[in-house]
Scaffold this motif. Structure first.
Motif, PDB file in Angstrom:
ATOM      1  N   GLN A 239       0.825  -1.205   0.000  1.00  9.06           N
ATOM      2  CA  GLN A 239       0.000   0.000   0.000  1.00  9.06           C
ATOM      3  C   GLN A 239       0.865   1.263   0.000  1.00  9.06           C
TER       4      GLN A 239
ATOM      5  N   TYR B 289     -13.971  -3.068 -10.755  1.00  9.60           N
ATOM      6  CA  TYR B 289     -14.576  -3.237  -9.432  1.00  9.60           C
ATOM      7  C   TYR B 289     -13.759  -2.738  -8.250  1.00  9.60           C
TER       8      TYR B 289
ATOM      9  N   THR C 103     -10.437  -0.141  -6.401  1.00  8.14           N
ATOM     10  CA  THR C 103      -9.780   1.159  -6.397  1.00  8.14           C
ATOM     11  C   THR C 103      -8.287   1.020  -6.708  1.00  8.14           C
TER      12      THR C 103
ATOM     13  N   MET D   6      -8.813  -5.942   0.422  1.00  8.37           N
ATOM     14  CA  MET D   6      -8.701  -7.119  -0.428  1.00  8.37           C
ATOM     15  C   MET D   6      -7.225  -7.298  -0.741  1.00  8.37           C
TER      16      MET D   6
ATOM     17  N   THR E  93      -4.455  -9.660  -3.090  1.00  5.00           N
ATOM     18  CA  THR E  93      -4.224 -10.681  -4.104  1.00  5.00           C
ATOM     19  C   THR E  93      -2.881 -11.324  -3.778  1.00  5.00           C
TER      20      THR E  93
ATOM     21  N   LYS F 247     -11.269   6.398   0.703  1.00  4.90           N
ATOM     22  CA  LYS F 247     -11.325   4.947   0.526  1.00  4.90           C
ATOM     23  C   LYS F 247     -10.162   4.229   1.218  1.00  4.90           C
TER      24      LYS F 247
ATOM     25  N   LEU G 229      -8.481   2.808   5.090  1.00  3.60           N
ATOM     26  CA  LEU G 229      -8.901   2.356   6.411  1.00  3.60           C
ATOM     27  C   LEU G 229      -8.718   3.488   7.418  1.00  3.60           C
TER      28      LEU G 229
ATOM     29  N   VAL H 244       2.182 -11.048  -1.071  1.00 12.29           N
ATOM     30  CA  VAL H 244       1.094 -10.190  -1.536  1.00 12.29           C
ATOM     31  C   VAL H 244       1.501  -9.603  -2.894  1.00 12.29           C
ATOM     32  N   TYR H 245       0.644  -9.809  -3.880  1.00 16.71           N
ATOM     33  CA  TYR H 245       0.899  -9.322  -5.238  1.00 16.71           C
ATOM     34  C   TYR H 245       0.362  -7.894  -5.368  1.00 16.71           C
ATOM     35  N   ARG H 246      -0.883  -7.688  -4.944  1.00 18.26           N
ATOM     36  CA  ARG H 246      -1.484  -6.353  -4.900  1.00 18.26           C
ATOM     37  C   ARG H 246      -2.465  -6.344  -3.729  1.00 18.26           C
ATOM     38  N   SER H 247      -2.754  -5.175  -3.222  1.00 19.15           N
ATOM     39  CA  SER H 247      -3.851  -5.085  -2.266  1.00 19.15           C
ATOM     40  C   SER H 247      -4.600  -3.794  -2.497  1.00 19.15           C
ATOM     41  N   PHE H 248      -5.862  -3.812  -2.147  1.00 21.46           N
ATOM     42  CA  PHE H 248      -6.710  -2.662  -2.467  1.00 21.46           C
ATOM     43  C   PHE H 248      -7.934  -2.695  -1.572  1.00 21.46           C
ATOM     44  N   THR H 249      -8.597  -1.553  -1.475  1.00 19.71           N
ATOM     45  CA  THR H 249      -9.856  -1.553  -0.749  1.00 19.71           C
ATOM     46  C   THR H 249     -10.962  -1.913  -1.727  1.00 19.71           C
ATOM     47  N   PRO H 250     -11.930  -2.699  -1.270  1.00 22.82           N
ATOM     48  CA  PRO H 250     -13.011  -3.063  -2.186  1.00 22.82           C
ATOM     49  C   PRO H 250     -13.771  -1.808  -2.617  1.00 22.82           C
ATOM     50  N   ALA H 251     -14.191  -1.788  -3.870  1.00 19.71           N
ATOM     51  CA  ALA H 251     -14.948  -0.639  -4.348  1.00 19.71           C
ATOM     52  C   ALA H 251     -16.317  -0.645  -3.683  1.00 19.71           C
ATOM     53  N   VAL H 252     -16.783   0.515  -3.307  1.00 19.41           N
ATOM     54  CA  VAL H 252     -18.120   0.589  -2.728  1.00 19.41           C
ATOM     55  C   VAL H 252     -19.111   0.726  -3.869  1.00 19.41           C
TER      56      VAL H 252
END
Lengths: 422, 270
Positions: free
Chosen positions: A43, A206, A208, A235, A237, B25, B27, B233-241
């Motif tokens: 992040q 879907y 961000t 989320m 991956t 968006k 935490l 971890v390859y990528r991480s993101f917040t779920p889209a609302v």
């Protein structure tokens, strides 16, 4: 692949600190440093305007990854019945195999005693072949017995990917197998990709996620395993780059079954398991089926869920009446289950069942992240809540701000008149 | 002879208290308390109940995490654990479940092994449920997961060396007799964790949490830490609302209900 901050490039702006979900970055003097809480979630890398943060590639010897091929699905059976999640995984396996190329086959791994009759079921749901391991000690699931036989099969036949349902059996077996094989395992995946292009398209639509660093033309077919983390707040991956097989458990109800085709045929590879009584250090004394377990939230087309806003256990009587009227199944939030109003078997959410019905009624549910994580893929969400600020309204297609004890009886009364007349 | 029990615990952020900043968006972490993982409290309670029966039982809590986790371990001692060990080292950071279980298994071996290991079924931050079974595998012990009841615990003087537990399944449960030593993972319905007692808090504050680093455990960078971990971890993101839909309006409850049903009907889903 540790994340590192180049201290000479760090300007001390602290943007990385606020971007880090794990509180793993601290200021030491005028520069940021990464602490042992870091999970390498990346992040902070995008958050740094000075490009001071990067990933350091690990210098490890890689296993001979090319020796591994095909996709295996652990075909979980209980009392001679194939679990729905296994059918879903065979469907997902087919989808993955198609993007991996025609040389990739989907195999079901069927273990038990006298379960050959399920070979045709596995074929009908998408298996090209079935590894059939029949032995009296496998008639009922045991950690030791199933781990030994499955591990030996994987070592012998070298699948590239192994998928398990995230059931109480799959989640007991898979970590044990992963530890014995010294390979990775990703729990509770909600999406799997083997094509960077497909992953990128999903991420753009879907999520961000900043997708500018994803190369849609990449031929890399590493399994990209996406799962909720942090109680569904984030989320992630996950990849398993250095070892094989790549293994994942997947929640029931998340993947799509293929159209059942009983004319499909699968080749059968018989395994003679080398198993004896002393290999198994547990004894199953008794297996008890409970009727309450018939609640099948993951298959329901309509779910009527109640939460803390019901205020009392009695509220679930109204939920049941409503569910009976609309032909739905009763669900519940964690708050209602924790209050003791309804059994855990009804719980929807991150720690309950993941659902995606056609219609989800959220009644008196505020919409904690962990609940949303389990239901937000429903086709249509209807939220009824007294609090206009309730987060559930953020994911609702239709919202009613009001008293559910007044609204729902009206819905029950008017349902037939409106829904069944032209 | 008394039992030696090890309980594996984890300090976690209370994920129920986390909210997403609706604009950025991201935490919102401020004010999110760190707690003893709920299932781990049940695991500890199970160990303490055995100690209630057999007071010579020694209960050790073990955790891997940053130095801040000492506070949680002190709470465990205030509940009744005899001692606490924290595995803490930058070299352990970024471990996935495979690497974490290597460190914890090494820690348990350094303790001289034990008769029983209890762990929570899963932690609320990762929700993997993998570390318990993987510790059992690395120590070559049998395991029973999703345990909701402990029926009998054979005493060590008893030749049978078994315990009988109830393991829950989605469609019922099974009663399992398992050889001791073994690893048990606890779910919430196993018991009601006790509170810290005043006396317990007083005693716990007199005790030190033992801290071991990777070198103390005899593990190296091929076994623990980020580089050793098979998963990354390859990528991480917040779920889209998804975004707010339509608010149904109406002057009376009946009107609200009717308008909702009309809207539903127009979607032709039901």
């Amino acid at each position: 692949m540790a994340v590192v901050i180049k201290s000479e490039a760090c300007k001390g702006c602290k943007l990385c600190i606020s971007a880090c979900p794990f509180e793993a970055i601290e200021m030491q003097g005028k520069v940021a440093v990464i602490t042992e809480k870091c999970t390498a979630c990346n992040q902070c890398i995008d958050a740094c305007p000075f490009h001071a943060i990067s990933r350091e590639a690990a210098n490890l010897k890689e296993a001979d990854l090319d020796a591994y091929k095909d996709i295996w699905v652990f075909a979980e059976q209980r009392d001679g019945r194939l679990m729905n999640v296994s059918k879903e995984l065979l469907g997902e396996g087919r989808r993955l195999a198609e993007s991996m190329g025609s040389d990739t086959k989907v195999y079901a791994v069927l273990m038990g005693d006298a379960v050959e009759n399920l070979v045709q079921t596995c074929a009908a749901y998408g298996a090209d072949g079935v590894y059939l391991a029949e032995e009296m000690h496998l008639s009922h699931y045991t950690t030791d017995g199933y781990t030994k036989v499955l591990t030996e099969m994987i070592e012998c036949y070298k699948p590239e990917i192994v998928l398990y349902g995230a059931t109480h059996i799959g989640r007991d077996l898979a970590p044990r197998v992963a530890a014995r094989l010294n390979t990775g395992l990703t729990a509770d995946c909600t999406r799997l990709d083997v094509s960077v292009a497909a992953y990128k398209a999903y991420a753009e639509k879907y999520t961000t996620l900043d997708t500018s660093t994803l190369d849609a033309a990449s031929q890399d077919r590493t399994l990209l395993q996406t799962r909720p983390a942090f109680g569904g707040n984030l989320m992630a991956t996950i990849v398993c780059p250095k070892t094989r097989p790549q293994m994942a458990t997947v929640r029931p109800g998340v993947m799509q079954q293929c159209e059942k085709d009983m004319t499909r045929k699968a080749s059968v590879i018989r395994i003679q398991p080398a198993l004896c009584e002393t290999d198994i250090r547990t004894e199953v004394i008794e297996v008890v089926k409970q009727a309450k377990a018939m609640v099948s939230l993951s298959d329901a087309e309509i779910i009527v869920s109640g939460g803390r806003g019901l205020g009392t256990e009695e509220g679930f009587k109204l939920m049941e009446t409503f569910a009976a009227k609309v032909g739905g199944t009763v669900g519940a939030s964690r708050a209602a289950v924790d209050a003791g109003w309804i059994d855990h078997i009804h719980q929807v959410g991150q720690t309950g069942t993941t659902v995606k019905p056609k219609v989800y009624f959220a009644c008196g549910i505020s919409g904690a992240i962990q609940h949303l994580a389990g239901m937000q893929d429903s086709d249509l969400v209807i939220a009824i809540n007294r609090d206009p600020e309730a987060p559930i309204f953020e994911v609702a297609d239709f919202s009613i701000v009001g008293d559910l004890y007044k609204i729902i009886p009206q819905l029950i009364e008017s349902w037939d008149d409106i829904m069944y007349t032209a | 002879m008394a039992f030696k029990i090890v309980v594996c615990v984890k300090q976690v952020p209370d994920t129920n208290e986390i909210k997403i900043d609706p604009i950025k968006k991201t935490l919102i972490r401020e004010g999110v308390p760190s707690i003893l993982n709920p299932d781990d409290a049940n695991a500890l309670e199970a160990a303490l109940q055995i100690k209630d029966e057999l007071p010579e039982t020694e209960v050790t809590v073990i955790s891997m995490g940053p130095p801040q986790a000492k506070a949680m371990l002190t709470e465990c001692m205030a509940m009744g654990a005899d001692r606490a060990v924290l595995l803490s080292d930058r070299a352990l950071g970024g471990s996935d479940t495979w690497a974490t279980s290597n460190a914890l298994a090494a820690g348990i071996q350094k303790l001289g092994g034990c008769d029983l290991i209890f762990a929570g079924q899963q932690a609320i931050d990762g929700d993997t449920a993998q570390v318990g079974p993987q510790i059992a595998e690395k120590l070559a012990l049998p395991q029973v997961t999703y345990v909701s009841k402990i029926e009998t615990v054979g005493s060590l003087s008893d030749a049978s060396h078994t315990m009988t537990v109830v393991r829950t399944l989605e469609d019922g449960y099974e009663r399992i007799k398992v050889q001791i030593p073994c690893l048990i993972t606890a779910i919430k319905t196993l018991n009601e964790p006790r509170y810290m007692s005043v006396r317990g808090i007083f005693d716990a504050l007199q005790k030190e949490v033992t801290v071991w680093q990777a070198a103390d455990l005899g593990v190296d960078a091929t076994e623990v830490g980020l580089d050793a971990s098979p998963t990354n971890v390859y990528r991480s993101f917040t779920p889209a609302v998804k975004g707010r839909g339509q608010q149904i309006t109406g002057d009376t409850d009946r009107e609200l209900a009717v308008n909702l049903l009309q809207a539903l009907k127009s979607k032709q889903i039901v």
